[in-house]
Scaffold this active site. Sequence first.
Site, PDB file in Angstrom:
ATOM      1  N   SER A  73       0.838  -1.200   0.000  1.00  0.00           N
ATOM      2  CA  SER A  73       0.000   0.000   0.000  1.00  0.00           C
ATOM      3  C   SER A  73       0.874   1.252   0.000  1.00  0.00           C
ATOM      4  CB  SER A  73      -0.937   0.009   1.211  1.00  0.00           C
ATOM      5  OG  SER A  73      -1.849  -1.064   1.154  1.00  0.00           O
ATOM      6  N   ASP A  74       1.922   1.248   0.795  1.00  0.00           N
ATOM      7  CA  ASP A  74       2.876   2.354   0.791  1.00  0.00           C
ATOM      8  C   ASP A  74       3.560   2.485  -0.573  1.00  0.00           C
ATOM      9  OD1 ASP A  74       2.697   3.556   3.278  1.00  0.00           O
ATOM     10  OD2 ASP A  74       4.175   2.246   4.207  1.00  0.00           O
ATOM     11  N   LEU A  75       4.033   1.371  -1.099  1.00  0.00           N
ATOM     12  CA  LEU A  75       4.782   1.420  -2.349  1.00  0.00           C
ATOM     13  C   LEU A  75       3.909   1.898  -3.503  1.00  0.00           C
ATOM     14  CD1 LEU A  75       6.780  -1.918  -1.982  1.00  0.00           C
ATOM     15  CD2 LEU A  75       7.643   0.407  -1.662  1.00  0.00           C
TER      16      LEU A  75
END
Length: 400
Positions: free
Chosen positions: A172-174
């Site tokens: 999700s961050d990436l």
Amino acid sequence: MPALSDLRVLDLSRILAGPWCTQLLADFGAAVVKVEKPGSGDDTRRWGPPFLHAANGEDVAAYFLACNRGKRSIALDFTRAEGADLVRALAARADVLVENFRPGTLDRYGLDHATLHALNPRLVYCSISGFGQDGPNAQRAGYDAMIQAEAGLMSLTGEAGGAPVKVGVAVSDLMCGMYAASAILAALQARHTSGQGAYLDIPLFDTQVAWLANQGLNYLVGAEVPQRLGSAHPNIAPYQVFATADGHLMLAVGNDAQFRRFCDAAGCPALAADARFRDNAARVAQREALVVAVAPRLRLRSTREWMDALAAVDVPCGPVNDLAQVFDHPQTRAHALAFRMPHPELGPLPQLANPVRRNGEAVRAALPPPRLGEHTEAVLAELGLEALRIAALRAAGVIA
């Protein structure tokens, strides 16, 4: 010449989504200045083990080293008035600013979009946050694992009937960092015509909902809540991991012709003629019966034998490699997906390559991940500050 060599990026972000975005921009040649808190810096400097041990006695976490190459670090306390003044001076010269503070935090220091837009109307200001700048959850903090859970990904991940599981990397961050980088480039392109920057609001939650992709549309079209299927595909069968005689094989049959060729190679051509499995829709509907029929046959040969047999008939498949096998993989080596870059304190530094090649050349930032505050004096000198002024700021604790 690198594609973004004329781009100046001011990076106020930390952890992963923002730094991933700015590392991507740095790989394409952008000049990135990373603003860090004096004394501690980006939280991920201490997210370990594992650590690399520097010649100066400092330990640096692999996590930080994974997402901060190509940047210059200044240690600066923008909660102090003089520090905020310096950030505004940097923003006045920048093309892009990336931040991931909780909404409203930077307003307190005059570092919000409205203030900086007045100083630099061409600035592309990108805010990354857990839930966005408005809405009922805007003030909640957002971390990858909780976003994977709350935005639905964990409900889809894990074995059938088992507990929900997060993906093994912070996807999700990436993905948020990737969306941010593409949005920044789009805003810069629009600036060529308008002469104006833009304000980009990119929440982790919205990012994760957006890239539910086919699973999200499966629900919106079919009105059935998707369930965990382990490695199986919700819309294609057989498309999952099977046990072999010595390990596992990911079998990825994408169409009916591939299924017929698989059945021939597996010595079970009658399965392709079975009415239960006549086409993909039927195979998905009869997934359990299909697995019962196929699984025993795959256990008869080794993974290597299956890969050779199925490659000969153009049926996609692959082994389930651990990371030692991945980094020893001939394709990994051929494309130099793991490389080393020189670092003044850590020696030859392992890095994962940007996968993009431009005109046949690797896209790669020139600078290694920075030491905390390594470039403070140089960056401030570029703003026109004299040595005595820089020394006074250091003595006052504004910089380090």
